[in-house]
Every structure is written in structure tokens, then in C-alpha cells.
Design an enzyme around this catalytic site. Structure first.
Site, PDB file in Angstrom:
ATOM      1  N   ARG A   1      54.629  43.659  52.736  1.00  0.00           N
ATOM      2  CA  ARG A   1      55.659  43.142  53.621  1.00  0.00           C
ATOM      3  C   ARG A   1      56.901  42.888  52.778  1.00  0.00           C
ATOM      4  NH1 ARG A   1      53.864  42.114  59.016  1.00  0.00           N
ATOM      5  NH2 ARG A   1      56.054  42.661  59.276  1.00  0.00           N
ATOM      6  N   SER A   2      58.002  42.623  53.463  1.00  0.00           N
ATOM      7  CA  SER A   2      59.215  42.340  52.684  1.00  0.00           C
ATOM      8  C   SER A   2      59.091  41.000  51.950  1.00  0.00           C
ATOM      9  CB  SER A   2      60.439  42.374  53.588  1.00  0.00           C
ATOM     10  OG  SER A   2      60.221  41.598  54.748  1.00  0.00           O
TER      11      SER A   2
ATOM     12  N   GLU B   1      63.292  43.557  49.202  1.00  0.00           N
ATOM     13  CA  GLU B   1      62.222  44.344  48.584  1.00  0.00           C
ATOM     14  C   GLU B   1      62.641  44.916  47.232  1.00  0.00           C
ATOM     15  OE1 GLU B   1      60.380  47.238  51.125  1.00  0.00           O
ATOM     16  OE2 GLU B   1      59.774  45.738  52.588  1.00  0.00           O
TER      17      GLU B   1
ATOM     18  N   GLN C   1      66.629  50.723  57.424  1.00  0.00           N
ATOM     19  CA  GLN C   1      66.061  49.620  56.624  1.00  0.00           C
ATOM     20  C   GLN C   1      65.678  50.056  55.210  1.00  0.00           C
ATOM     21  OE1 GLN C   1      63.304  46.668  58.553  1.00  0.00           O
ATOM     22  NE2 GLN C   1      61.853  47.565  57.142  1.00  0.00           N
TER      23      GLN C   1
ATOM     24  N   LYS D   1      49.163  46.957  57.750  1.00  0.00           N
ATOM     25  CA  LYS D   1      49.551  45.738  57.029  1.00  0.00           C
ATOM     26  C   LYS D   1      48.497  44.667  57.304  1.00  0.00           C
ATOM     27  CE  LYS D   1      54.563  46.505  57.383  1.00  0.00           C
ATOM     28  NZ  LYS D   1      55.703  46.393  58.319  1.00  0.00           N
TER      29      LYS D   1
HETATM   30  P1  PGA Z   1      58.806  43.807  57.016  1.00  0.00           P
HETATM   31  O1  PGA Z   1      59.344  45.238  56.631  1.00  0.00           O
HETATM   32  O2  PGA Z   1      57.748  43.407  56.068  1.00  0.00           O
HETATM   33  O3  PGA Z   1      60.047  42.952  56.925  1.00  0.00           O
HETATM   34  O4  PGA Z   1      58.290  43.936  58.428  1.00  0.00           O
HETATM   35  C1  PGA Z   1      58.529  46.268  56.168  1.00  0.00           C
HETATM   36  C2  PGA Z   1      58.522  47.453  57.094  1.00  0.00           C
HETATM   37  O5  PGA Z   1      59.143  47.438  58.171  1.00  0.00           O
HETATM   38  O6  PGA Z   1      57.867  48.447  56.773  1.00  0.00           O
HETATM   39 ZN    ZN Z   2      58.383  49.651  58.655  1.00  0.00          ZN
END
Ligand code: PGA
Ligand code: ZN
Length: 388
Positions: A334-335, A182, A141, A305
């Protein structure tokens, strides 16, 4: 006293509807936006769609006003009473935004000061290139840069931008260059090619590389599916592959290398390397799960988060659990983000070693610029001690 609360619709950088919560006190109006994730862990606290939050709000509003914003922790417990222990009645996106707005009211928008932040600043971990659930061709990712040699937050930000720009120059030789949710580069390259490019760019600027594998997203039928490499790994093969990557690319940080239930595999990898092994989906910012992870010796860091925790106090409890387990905590965006810069205050205020807040795009630079602002307001600021 909290005289009024309102909830209005807003948009995040990915084009999703979200919410802004506004809290009115004698001192003014204080607000916060809810972030939203895409690669969500199974253990995450449930969020509600923005329209549902707005529709539900009039029914609970009366129960939330008239309290003292000064005692923000008590207010957070009150949110739990009104919304349910897991915020199921209001959504953790609403509870998090409300809680953030209230601590802003309590602190006059200087949350980092109220939380007793010292002079130590987190290293910003920047997302250079990516894929997975955030769009892009790689299974991994996030290909991350960590400016380990930076002595100031300015140097840290400069380094991250330089690495992102350099990687972009190389990846733009592909016809498919673009940016994902992102602001990280996406191109036609596979995981290994992308890691080659990001590592070369990082080395050129004295920085190091990390990964967010977000492996729960790859896990299907008991195997990790690495589509771009046309490979399928069982847990042992995943371990061997990641260990090879850690050694070959001198990685200093790997987040979510395995599925979100597999404490044992995390622990095995942690034991075999000096690289920081971090849990995100594994813990979903829950103190209870961080405690369980500690018992397994699963990781030496945990992502925090705000919307996974549900309130600022819950996030603090997760950080307490990290401290008990001698894990570093990594405050993260977050994304799906807005220009709300709350996490910069929260990371400095809680003495985080790292903050994941991206590099490019207005909703990412908002956090970096807030870090700079806090740095300028701090007497004798310094970067958090690192052991790289
Ligand atoms: P997400 O990705 O905000 O889409 O969950 C961020 C991460 O996995 O760190
Ligand atoms: Zn993550």
C-alpha cells in the site's frame, strides 16, 4: 498454541498511525504490521483507525487466544467469526495483521515455504514517478518500471533502481523535485512529459513501462478529470487516450484504466491490446468481484493487497479466483507502509508473476531485500516465466 496476542501502535512511512500485532506461542513471538492505502477503492473492506483497534482489542482478545497456530486457515475462519464476515467489528487492518502474524508463527517466519512457493520469483514492478492521491502534479498515480529482461532478482532490483535514478536526474532539472508517499519522483511535469522521461529511462536499461492510472480517483461527474493536461474525458475519450499511450509508449501493464464499476470499459481495452490490463480498485482483492470481472472478460491480471482481503486465507481465495479466470495476480504493497516484508514471502509463496513494492525508501527496500533473502535460500531460483 497461541498463548498471547497484543496490539501496539506503530507509524507508517507517511506519518500515519497504524498497528503492530504480536502473537506469542511456545516457539516465540511473531508479529506483523498493518499497511494502509490512500487511493482506496469503494469495494475495499473497511479498516478502523489505529486507536479504535487498540481500544476494541481487550474485548475480543479472550476469544482469539488458546487456539493452535499450526492450523492457520482455521484460525483465519475464527477471525471472521470474531470480527464479522467483513471484519467490520475489528477492521480489516487488524484482521490482516493478525492473520499475517499467525501464519508467521505457523511457519517459523518462513511463510513462503509454508505456502509451497516454487522456485519462480515475481518481477518487482517499481514506482518511478507519480501523482494522483499519492501527491504530485500528474493525474496518473504511478509511472511504473518492469524489468522484463532480468534473469535474477538482483538484476531486477538493479534495473529498477537505475531507471528510478535516471528519471530522477532528468526530473531534477525542475525546481520542484521531490518524492511522494511511495518514494516515487514528483516534479512539475504533466502526465505526458513524465511518461516521456520514464520511458526514456526504462529504454536505456532494457526495461518496459506500465501505469497505475487509479482512474476511480479521477472520476467525477461522469468524466475523468486530467487536471495537469487541462482535459476532461468521457469513457470513450479515456479509452482512446489510453490506447494511444499503450501504443506510443509500448506499455506492458495498465492498472485501473477506468472507474471501479466499469467492467465493460476494462473489457473493451483488454480486447484491443496485448498490454496487461489489471484491476485493483475494480476488484479490491475480493474473490467474488474477480469472478464477476472474469465473466465480463474485464482484465488479465488482478492486484492482491492483504488489508483489502482481510486475512491471508481470503487473499488466497482471491488468488484461486484469479487462477480460475486465468488472470495473473499481482501482490501489492500500500502507499502507507512499514518495513514489514510479508508481501515478499506471500508473492513467492503463491507463485505471483509480479510484486508491486516500490523502489526507494526503507519501507520499500524491506520487501526487495526479503526477496533477495528468499532467493538466497532457494535451490535453483529463477524469475517467473514472462510473455513480454
Ligand atoms: P494505495 O495505492 O495503497 O494508496 O491504495 C496503491 C495502488 O493504488 O495500487
Ligand atoms: Zn492501484
Amino acid at each position: 498454541m497461541i498463548n498471547d496476542i497484543s496490539v501496539i501502535p506503530a507509524w507508517n512511512g507517511r506519518g500515519e498511525k497504524t498497528i503492530k500485532v504480536k502473537v506469542a506461542t511456545e516457539k516465540g513471538v511473531f508479529s506483523a504490521y498493518a499497511p494502509s492505502g490512500k487511493s482506496k477503492g469503494k469495494w475495499e473492506t473497511a479498516v478502523l483507525p489505529a486507536d479504535q483497534v487498540i481500544k476494541n482489542f481487550p474485548d475480543i482478545k479472550k476469544q482469539l487466544i488458546g487456539l493452535d497456530e499450526g492450523d492457520w486457515e482455521k484460525f483465519d475462519s475464527h477471525i471472521e467469526q470474531v470480527c464479522g464476515r467483513n471484519f467490520e467489528r475489528c477492521g480489516a487492518n487488524f484482521s490482516a495483521a493478525l492473520s499475517m502474524a499467525v501464519i508467521r508463527a505457523a511457519s517459523g517466519n518462513r511463510v513462503y515455504k509454508l505456502l509451497g512457493g516454487g522456485a519462480a520469483f515475481p518481477y518487482p514492478i517499481g514506482n518511478v514517478a507519480g501523482g494522483g492521491a499519492h501527491m504530485g502534479s500528474t493525474a496518473i498515480q504511478e509511472f511504473l518500471v518492469i524489468p522484463v529482461k532480468a534473469k535474477t532478482i538482483t538484476e531486477a532490483i538493479e534495473t529498477n533502481f537505475a531507471v528510478w535514478q535516471e528519471a530522477g536526474r532528468v526530473l531534477s532539472r525542475s525546481r520542484h523535485i521531490g518524492r511522494n508517499d511511495e518514494g516515487a519522483w514528483i516534479s512539475g511535469t504533466d502526465d505526458v512529459q513524465t511518461l516521456d522521461v520514464v520511458t526514456a529511462a526504462a529504454e536505456a536499461h532494457g526495461a518496459r513501462v506500465g501505469l497505475d492510472v487509479a482512474a476511480s480517483q479521477l472520476f467525477s461527474k461522469n468524466k475523468y478529470q486530467w487536471a495537469s493536461l487541462k482535459k476532461e474525458f468521457n469513457t470513450t475519450e479515456q479509452f482512446e487516450f489510453l490506447k494511444m499511450m499503450i501504443e506510443k509508449y509500448k506499455l506492458v501493464y495498465v492498472e485501473d484504466p477506468f472507474n471501479e464499476n466499469d467492467y465493460a470499459a476494462f473489457a473493451e481495452l483488454k480486447k484491443s491490446t496485448k498490454c496487461i490490463i489489471c484491476g485493483d480498485d475494480l476488484y479490491a482483492s475480493q474473490a467474488l468481484r474477480i469472478g464477476q470481472g472474469a465473466q465480463h472478460g474485464a482484465t488479465n491480471a488482478a492486484v492482491i493487497k492483504m488489508d483489502q482481503a482481510g486475512t491471508v486465507s481470503r487473499a488466497m481465495r482471491a488468488i484461486d479466483a484469479c487462477e480460475n479466470a486465468q488472470m495473473a495476480h499481482v501482490v501489492s504493497h500500500r502507499s502507507g507502509e512499514t518495513c514489514d516484508s510479508f508481501i515478499a514471502d506471500f508473492a513467492v509463496g503463491t507463485g505471483a508473476k509480479f510484486i508491486k513494492c516500490g523502489i526507494a525508501g526503507g519501507e520499500r527496500t524491506a520487501k526487495l531485500n526479503r526477496l533477495l533473502e528468499i532467493w538466497s535460500e532457494t535451490e535453483s531460483p529463477a524469475m517467473a516465466g514472462s510473455k513480454f
